[in-house]
Design a protein around this motif. Structure first.
Motif, PDB file in Angstrom:
ATOM      1  N   PRO A 189       4.855  -6.092 -18.916  1.00 44.57           N
ATOM      2  CA  PRO A 189       4.477  -5.581 -17.437  1.00 44.57           C
ATOM      3  C   PRO A 189       3.909  -6.777 -16.524  1.00 44.57           C
ATOM      4  O   PRO A 189       4.081  -6.611 -15.337  1.00 44.57           O
ATOM      5  CB  PRO A 189       3.019  -4.691 -17.828  1.00 44.57           C
ATOM      6  N   THR A 190       3.576  -8.119 -17.131  1.00 43.72           N
ATOM      7  CA  THR A 190       2.982  -9.168 -16.485  1.00 43.72           C
ATOM      8  C   THR A 190       4.334  -9.572 -15.741  1.00 43.72           C
ATOM      9  O   THR A 190       4.005 -10.601 -14.798  1.00 43.72           O
ATOM     10  CB  THR A 190       2.617 -10.035 -17.379  1.00 43.72           C
ATOM     11  N   VAL A 191       5.391  -9.400 -15.910  1.00 41.57           N
ATOM     12  CA  VAL A 191       6.586 -10.000 -15.182  1.00 41.57           C
ATOM     13  C   VAL A 191       7.413  -9.142 -14.192  1.00 41.57           C
ATOM     14  O   VAL A 191       8.272  -9.452 -13.574  1.00 41.57           O
ATOM     15  CB  VAL A 191       7.777 -10.626 -16.107  1.00 41.57           C
ATOM     16  N   LEU A 192       6.677  -8.032 -13.977  1.00 48.26           N
ATOM     17  CA  LEU A 192       6.859  -7.063 -13.132  1.00 48.26           C
ATOM     18  C   LEU A 192       6.313  -6.994 -11.805  1.00 48.26           C
ATOM     19  O   LEU A 192       5.201  -7.475 -11.499  1.00 48.26           O
ATOM     20  CB  LEU A 192       6.951  -5.427 -13.768  1.00 48.26           C
ATOM     21  N   ARG A 193       7.140  -6.440 -10.684  1.00 53.00           N
ATOM     22  CA  ARG A 193       6.585  -6.347  -9.375  1.00 53.00           C
ATOM     23  C   ARG A 193       7.108  -5.260  -8.701  1.00 53.00           C
ATOM     24  O   ARG A 193       8.256  -4.829  -8.998  1.00 53.00           O
ATOM     25  CB  ARG A 193       6.652  -7.557  -8.481  1.00 53.00           C
ATOM     26  N   PRO A 194       6.370  -4.638  -7.665  1.00 53.43           N
ATOM     27  CA  PRO A 194       7.092  -3.535  -6.872  1.00 53.43           C
ATOM     28  C   PRO A 194       8.033  -3.690  -6.201  1.00 53.43           C
ATOM     29  O   PRO A 194       7.796  -4.868  -5.349  1.00 53.43           O
ATOM     30  CB  PRO A 194       5.868  -2.975  -6.364  1.00 53.43           C
ATOM     31  N   VAL A 195       9.281  -3.230  -6.160  1.00 53.12           N
ATOM     32  CA  VAL A 195      10.349  -3.625  -5.609  1.00 53.12           C
ATOM     33  C   VAL A 195      10.785  -2.584  -4.130  1.00 53.12           C
ATOM     34  O   VAL A 195      11.527  -2.967  -3.335  1.00 53.12           O
ATOM     35  CB  VAL A 195      11.634  -4.163  -6.181  1.00 53.12           C
ATOM     36  N   ILE A 196      10.525  -1.359  -4.536  1.00 53.25           N
ATOM     37  CA  ILE A 196      11.083  -0.417  -3.891  1.00 53.25           C
ATOM     38  C   ILE A 196      10.308   0.891  -3.873  1.00 53.25           C
ATOM     39  O   ILE A 196       9.954   1.142  -5.087  1.00 53.25           O
ATOM     40  CB  ILE A 196      12.491   0.041  -3.648  1.00 53.25           C
ATOM     41  N   ASP A 197       9.692   1.565  -2.993  1.00 51.60           N
ATOM     42  CA  ASP A 197       9.139   2.981  -2.788  1.00 51.60           C
ATOM     43  C   ASP A 197      10.085   3.880  -2.358  1.00 51.60           C
ATOM     44  O   ASP A 197      10.892   3.844  -1.008  1.00 51.60           O
ATOM     45  CB  ASP A 197       7.783   2.884  -1.947  1.00 51.60           C
ATOM     46  N   VAL A 198      10.027   4.947  -2.941  1.00 54.16           N
ATOM     47  CA  VAL A 198      10.956   6.189  -2.735  1.00 54.16           C
ATOM     48  C   VAL A 198      10.301   7.396  -2.428  1.00 54.16           C
ATOM     49  O   VAL A 198       9.393   7.950  -3.356  1.00 54.16           O
ATOM     50  CB  VAL A 198      12.149   6.460  -3.725  1.00 54.16           C
ATOM     51  N   GLU A 199      10.168   7.965  -1.051  1.00 50.18           N
ATOM     52  CA  GLU A 199       9.529   9.110  -0.761  1.00 50.18           C
ATOM     53  C   GLU A 199      10.672  10.253  -0.566  1.00 50.18           C
ATOM     54  O   GLU A 199      11.735  10.049   0.185  1.00 50.18           O
ATOM     55  CB  GLU A 199       8.670   8.989   0.558  1.00 50.18           C
ATOM     56  N   GLU A 230       6.516  -4.367   0.325  1.00 49.77           N
ATOM     57  CA  GLU A 230       5.853  -5.561   1.004  1.00 49.77           C
ATOM     58  C   GLU A 230       5.731  -5.727   2.500  1.00 49.77           C
ATOM     59  O   GLU A 230       4.807  -6.285   2.904  1.00 49.77           O
ATOM     60  CB  GLU A 230       6.965  -6.936   0.527  1.00 49.77           C
ATOM     61  N   THR A 231       6.661  -5.071   3.122  1.00 51.23           N
ATOM     62  CA  THR A 231       6.781  -5.155   4.714  1.00 51.23           C
ATOM     63  C   THR A 231       6.502  -3.962   5.051  1.00 51.23           C
ATOM     64  O   THR A 231       6.114  -3.810   6.490  1.00 51.23           O
ATOM     65  CB  THR A 231       8.088  -5.848   5.196  1.00 51.23           C
ATOM     66  N   GLY A 232       6.794  -2.714   4.403  1.00 49.97           N
ATOM     67  CA  GLY A 232       6.416  -1.479   4.941  1.00 49.97           C
ATOM     68  C   GLY A 232       8.057  -0.780   5.870  1.00 49.97           C
ATOM     69  O   GLY A 232       7.879   0.028   6.281  1.00 49.97           O
ATOM     70  N   GLU A 233       8.918  -1.708   5.795  1.00 50.00           N
ATOM     71  CA  GLU A 233      10.156  -1.370   6.464  1.00 50.00           C
ATOM     72  C   GLU A 233      10.806  -0.268   5.776  1.00 50.00           C
ATOM     73  O   GLU A 233      10.721  -0.091   4.698  1.00 50.00           O
ATOM     74  CB  GLU A 233      11.294  -2.579   6.504  1.00 50.00           C
ATOM     75  N   CYS A 234      11.293   0.694   6.618  1.00 46.68           N
ATOM     76  CA  CYS A 234      11.766   1.940   6.341  1.00 46.68           C
ATOM     77  C   CYS A 234      12.936   2.374   6.528  1.00 46.68           C
ATOM     78  O   CYS A 234      13.437   2.100   7.617  1.00 46.68           O
ATOM     79  CB  CYS A 234      10.809   3.292   6.468  1.00 46.68           C
ATOM     80  N   HIS A 235      13.890   2.672   5.645  1.00 41.26           N
ATOM     81  CA  HIS A 235      15.169   3.323   5.987  1.00 41.26           C
ATOM     82  C   HIS A 235      15.235   4.845   5.462  1.00 41.26           C
ATOM     83  O   HIS A 235      14.928   5.095   4.534  1.00 41.26           O
ATOM     84  CB  HIS A 235      16.406   2.668   5.163  1.00 41.26           C
ATOM     85  N   MET A 281       0.832  -1.364   0.159  1.00 41.68           N
ATOM     86  CA  MET A 281      -0.140   0.047   0.291  1.00 41.68           C
ATOM     87  C   MET A 281       0.916   1.141   0.006  1.00 41.68           C
ATOM     88  O   MET A 281       1.721   1.560   0.815  1.00 41.68           O
ATOM     89  CB  MET A 281      -1.006   0.027   1.087  1.00 41.68           C
ATOM     90  N   LEU A 282       0.667   2.180  -0.871  1.00 37.06           N
ATOM     91  CA  LEU A 282       1.426   3.438  -1.048  1.00 37.06           C
ATOM     92  C   LEU A 282       1.220   4.397   0.160  1.00 37.06           C
ATOM     93  O   LEU A 282      -0.224   4.484   0.487  1.00 37.06           O
ATOM     94  CB  LEU A 282       1.343   4.080  -2.417  1.00 37.06           C
ATOM     95  N   SER A 283       1.787   4.938   0.632  1.00 35.50           N
ATOM     96  CA  SER A 283       1.603   5.838   1.662  1.00 35.50           C
ATOM     97  C   SER A 283       1.001   7.316   1.275  1.00 35.50           C
ATOM     98  O   SER A 283       1.369   7.942   0.132  1.00 35.50           O
ATOM     99  CB  SER A 283       3.009   6.420   2.430  1.00 35.50           C
ATOM    100  N   SER A 284       0.160   7.518   1.913  1.00 36.09           N
ATOM    101  CA  SER A 284      -0.551   8.979   1.603  1.00 36.09           C
ATOM    102  C   SER A 284      -0.645   9.957   2.490  1.00 36.09           C
ATOM    103  O   SER A 284      -1.025  11.092   2.398  1.00 36.09           O
ATOM    104  CB  SER A 284      -2.214   8.634   1.516  1.00 36.09           C
ATOM    105  N   THR A 285       0.098   9.666   3.660  1.00 36.55           N
ATOM    106  CA  THR A 285       0.540  10.655   4.324  1.00 36.55           C
ATOM    107  C   THR A 285       1.607  11.598   3.959  1.00 36.55           C
ATOM    108  O   THR A 285       2.535  11.297   3.276  1.00 36.55           O
ATOM    109  CB  THR A 285       0.847  10.217   5.752  1.00 36.55           C
ATOM    110  N   PRO A 286       1.571  12.834   4.459  1.00 36.31           N
ATOM    111  CA  PRO A 286       2.744  14.075   4.192  1.00 36.31           C
ATOM    112  C   PRO A 286       3.869  13.426   4.675  1.00 36.31           C
ATOM    113  O   PRO A 286       4.217  12.675   5.799  1.00 36.31           O
ATOM    114  CB  PRO A 286       2.080  15.146   4.933  1.00 36.31           C
TER     115      PRO A 286
END
Length: 260
Positions: free
Chosen positions: A148-158, A186-191, A1-6
């Motif tokens: 696109p069928t072989v792709l998956r999300p791997v990293i979110d950058v904010e 996948e996990t929501g873990e954040c660095h 789930m993508l974050s919607s918070t500021p």
């Protein structure tokens, strides 16, 4: 789930820091889009940001969108199960590409973007995409030989971004990324690297021909390779080979720790 918070603000960008910059709007910015460009990156401590803005003030204009000069960016990067894009990034292959869905929070606009690098030049193409679903843009991706069928999300950058633009005599775009967060979809873990600024200069040719080159030398900034996509994957997928990214990882951790 993508974050919607500021995004959190670790250190406010004081209004006075941008007082010497005339504004530039999105329409005029698109006229100097630099979709084909050379890119040079610099990382430095957040505490040095006021000094840099003072040094370049008057020579650049600042992007103002949605009434804001600090924009919120959210990017979701995609890769195959075998991390083909990451492996090409890690090995610094001459020809490689990255695929991402990007949301510009100040305007609500979102795009599916392909960044291709060939012979030292980066070319960006994009198409409006209301949802982070590459399969919805299959026709666009097919023209670039991407399935696109072989792709998956791997990293979110904010991040929060200040965009500075120099139109004449030669175009330059300098982006300053603050509040960087690298998140696992996948996990929501954040660095988080809230005490680091990543500057990226986009220009038509060599760094030494740009106005910013002199400023970087004055401030002791050294350009180098720094991929938020690559670093994010290396941090969240330790099974991936990442020895060639170790200098980038060490630099980010050193800057973050030194200014904590």
């Amino acid at each position: 789930m993508l974050s919607s918070t500021p995004l959190p603000t670790y250190a406010p960008v004081e209004p006075g820091w941008l007082a010497d910059f005339a504004p530039i709007g999105l329409t005029e910015l698109e006229a100097a889009a630099l979709m084909d460009r050379s890119e040079y990156k610099f990382a430095f401590p957040l505490a040095q940001l006021p000094e840099l803005l003072l040094a370049v003030g008057g020579a650049y204009r600042v992007l103002s969108a949605g009434g804001q000069t600090v924009q919120g960016y959210l990017s979701r990067y995609y890769d195959t199960a075998t991390f083909e894009a990451y492996r090409a990034q890690h090995l610094a292959r001459e020809r490689r590409h990255k695929l991402r869905w990007r949301l510009y929070r100040s305007t609500g606009a979102s795009f599916l973007e392909i960044k291709r690098r060939e012979r030292g030049v980066t070319r960006k193409t994009r198409v409006p995409a209301p949802h982070p679903q590459p399969t919805e843009q299959a026709e666009f991706l097919a023209t670039h030989a991407i399935d696109p069928t072989v792709l998956r999300p791997v990293i979110d950058v904010e991040c929060s971004r200040i965009t500075l633009v120099r139109v004449h005599p030669t175009p330059e775009r300098l982006t300053l990324d603050l509040n960087l967060r690298l998140i696992s979809p996948e996990t929501g873990e954040c660095h988080a690297f809230g005490k680091v600024v990543i500057a990226e200069l986009k220009c038509p040719g060599a760094l030494r021909a740009t106005y910013f080159h002199g400023i970087a030398r004055q401030l002791g900034l050294r350009g180098g390779s720094l991929s938020k996509f690559g670093v994010g994957c290396a941090l969240h997928y330790p099974q991936l080979k990442h020895n060639l990214l170790l200098p980038q990882l060490r630099q980010l951790h050193r800057l973050q720790a030194r200014n904590a």
